[in-house]
Each structure stands twice: as structure tokens, then as C-alpha cells.
Design an enzyme around this catalytic site. Structure first.
Site, short mmCIF file in Angstrom:
data_model
loop_
_atom_site.label_atom_id
_atom_site.label_comp_id
_atom_site.label_asym_id
_atom_site.label_seq_id
_atom_site.Cartn_x
_atom_site.Cartn_y
_atom_site.Cartn_z
CE LYS A 202 58.66 39.30 62.23
NZ LYS A 202 57.96 38.02 62.47
CE LYS A 256 59.05 38.65 58.34
NZ LYS A 256 58.39 37.72 59.19
C1 PBG Z 1 55.16 35.84 62.47
C2 PBG Z 1 55.68 36.07 61.11
C3 PBG Z 1 55.32 37.15 60.30
C4 PBG Z 1 55.96 36.96 59.09
C5 PBG Z 1 56.71 35.79 59.18
N1 PBG Z 1 56.55 35.26 60.45
C6 PBG Z 1 54.36 38.26 60.52
C7 PBG Z 1 54.41 39.03 61.75
O1 PBG Z 1 55.45 39.16 62.40
O2 PBG Z 1 53.35 39.54 62.10
C8 PBG Z 1 55.78 37.88 57.92
C9 PBG Z 1 56.17 37.36 56.58
C10 PBG Z 1 55.64 38.15 55.43
O3 PBG Z 1 55.07 39.25 55.57
O4 PBG Z 1 55.81 37.65 54.31
N2 PBG Z 1 55.98 35.44 63.46
#
Ligand code: PBG
Length: 333
Positions: A202, A256
């Protein structure tokens, strides 16, 4: 070899593109509703629905309306929904303690969907950001997001969600060692069949902006997440990250964001062979919607082509806010 002219052989690639039925015969990848996971935002209250301004077509809904969405998803052949709670700011604190409340919004949402729509999988996000007053995914001391102390909380958060009935636990926090810790805690508590889908690679991405609006963490977050989420410049590092999660017991892997990271998806699928997913995140969805609203692109065409691209890169499934739209198009085709 017969040459019709210099440098031109009798191989004609266009032979296989002549008609729709031949193109269909030789098509290599196919998007199916069973490839889709639909992320949904859940609110307190009854009969509540709010639009997310930066994500046209996406709403935050109370649990009763969430159940209706889950039924629709199931009816269109979508096998899973991913839940994200919008926590009342009054319930947020430095340590995100509300995450461990077995009667919190998330757990009640899981229980309600399981009771009313038992034949759809629930993916429960494990991270503290919806619950912390500062919007970070872990607890903070002197400006530092603490790893091991956060993992101790995450393992309990995962357990309350599994006990509420989540089929799949999806840690999105990027702390080190959390997959092993969560697996051990689930196993010690008779949740050995709960699946772990690790947000394995991620990245610290600018594409999460609209999501942070949707869950209400954008205004609280004063610093970036670069000390725990990955640097978009790195590729080899993603293999090390993923290898650790595989060794620690992840059942499924996720990369991601999606479109800008399809090279990572292809590598992860090829190298590890586990069920591999990608998250077509909020900013990616918002771009498609915004361009379409301006009349600059054909939304359905661009969206379906995008999702097919994920399959071609090696994804077994895609988390996307367009899941229901895509499933409807697939059903009518
Ligand atoms: C937080 C989380 C995020 C997303 C999913 N879980 C945002 C972040 O890490 O700040 C983002 C998903 C999206 O942008 O659609 N743990």
C-alpha cells in the site's frame, strides 16, 4: 515465406478482428461480476443517506440502507462488500479506542448485513484512522506513529470484527508484523477460518483524498502517512513487503492504489501466486466521474476498460466504487 511486399508477411493480425463473434472467440481476459468487491461507507442512524461530494454516485448510508445495497450487490453477482465506518467525531480519541468496542458502528454493520444478507462476504478494514482524532492509522507519541503498540490494538480490532461475523479481515494500516499478530490472535480465539486479505503493498498515495473526505479524516490529518505507507518510487521494496505478509499467513494479497501500480500487481501475482486484488481507489474513481461529468469521456466505456486492465495485469479481483455499475453493465450485455 510469401512476401506481398517488402517487410510484410502473410500474417494478418486483422483476420482475428473481423467480426464480433471471432473477437469474442479469441478474447483472452474477461471481467465478471464475481471479480468485484464493492467498498461501502456506513453511517449511524436510520434512513440516513449523504452524498460524498468528491465521489459522485457514492453515498454514506445508515445500516438499514447498507443492507439494501448488500442485497443489490448479491443480486448482481458481486461476491463481497468492503465496509468503512464514518465515526462520530465525539467518539474519536488519540488512541482510537472506539475501534475495540464490540458494539461500535462497524461491528453492528457487520452483524446486520450478515443477519440479513448471509450470502455475501464482508471485508472488514483493520486500521485506526476512522477512530483516531488525528486521522492516522496508528497511535502517536511525540509525532511518531508507533508500530508495536499499534499492532497490539489492531489484533484486538481484527478480533472484534471477526467475532461480529466478518468473513475477511483486511489490514490496511501498513504496520510491520501485523499479519502474524492478527493471525495468531484470530487462531487463539477460535477464528481460525477467518480469512486475511492483506493490504500488502500500500503506497502513500495522493489518490486517497476523496476517501478521506468520505470517512471524515481529511480535516484531522495534519501530516502525511509516508512513515508507514510505501514510497511510490519503489518496486523491489514491494516484493519484500508482500513476501513478509505471505510468510506471516496472509491468504489474499492486495495492491493499492490500482491503475498507477499495475506493474506491482503483475509482479505480485507472478511471484507469489496467491489470490491477488487491487484497490481502484477513490481518486481514480473520482477522475473518471469528473471527466465524464464534463462530457470529456464516455464513463461506461472508460470504466469497463479500466477494470479489464486490472484483470489483464493479473488481478483475481478488484475493489472498486464502480462495482455495482460494472455488474449492471455485465448483466445487461
Ligand atoms: C485507511 C484506508 C485508506 C483507504 C482505505 N483504507 C486511506 C488512507 O490510507 O489514508 C483508501 C481507499 C480509497 O482511497 O478509496 N486505512
Amino acid at each position: 515465406m510469401t512476401k506481398t511486399q517488402q517487410g510484410f508477411s502473410n500474417i494478418r493480425m486483422r483476420r482475428l478482428r473481423q467480426t464480433g463473434y471471432i473477437r469474442e472467440m479469441v478474447s483472452e481476459y474477461k471481467l465478471d461480476a464475481s471479480d468485484l468487491i464493492w467498498p461501502l461507507f456506513v453511517l449511524e442512524g436510520a434512513n440516513q443517506q449523504e452524498d460524498v461530494a468528491s465521489m459522485p454516485g457514492v453515498q454514506r448510508t445508515s445500516i438499514d440502507l447498507l443492507i439494501e445495497k448488500a442485497k443489490m450487490a448479491r443480486d448482481f453477482g458481486i461476491p463481497a462488500i468492503a465496509l468503512f465506518p464514518v465515526i462520530d467525531p465525539k467518539k474519536k480519541c488519540e488512541k482510537g479506542s472506539e475501534a475495540l468496542n464490540a458494539d461500535n458502528l462497524m461491528c453492528r454493520a457487520i452483524e446486520a448485513v450478515k443477519a440479513n444478507v448471509p450470502d455475501i462476504a464482508i471485508v472488514a478494514d483493520v486500521a485506526l484512522d476512522p477512530y483516531t482524532s488525528h486521522g492516522h492509522d496508528g497511535i502517536i507519541k511525540d509525532g511518531v506513529v508507533l508500530n508495536d503498540e499499534t499492532v497490539e490494538i489492531l489484533r484486538q480490532q481484527a478480533l472484534v470484527q471477526a467475532q461480529a461475523g466478518a468473513d475477511i479481515i483486511a489490514p490496511s494500516d501498513m504496520m510491520d508484523g501485523r499479519i502474524a499478530a492478527i493471525r495468531a490472535t484470530l487462531d487463539e480465539n477460535k477464528q481460525q477460518d477467518t480469512i486475511i486479505m492483506s493490504y500488502a503493498a500500500k503506497y502513500a498515495s495522493a489518490f486517497y483524498g476523496p476517501f478521506r473526505d468520505a470517512v471524515g479524516t481529511a480535516s484531522a490529518l495534519k501530516t502525511d502517512k509516508k512513515t508507514y505507507q510505501m514510497n511510490p518510487a519503489n518496486k523491489a521494496e514491494s516484493m519484500r513487503e508482500v513476501a513478509l505478509d505471505v510468510a506471516e499467513g496472509a491468504d489474499m494479497l492486495m495492491v493499492k492504489p490500482g491503475i498507477p501500480y499495475l506493474d506491482i500487481v503483475a509482479n505480485v501475482k507472478e511471484e507469489f501466486g496467491l489470490p491477488t486484488f487491487a484497490y481502484h481507489v477513490s481518486g481514480e474513481y473520482a477522475m473518471l466521474k469528473a471527466a465524464a461529468q464534463n462530457g470529456w469521456i464516455d464513463y461506461d466505456g472508460c470504466m469497463m476498460e479500466t477494470l479489464l486492465g486490472f484483470k489483464r495485469a493479473g488481478c483475481d479481483g478488484i475493489l472498486t466504487y464502480a462495482a455495482l455499475e460494472a455488474a449492471k453493465i455485465l448483466k445487461s450485455a
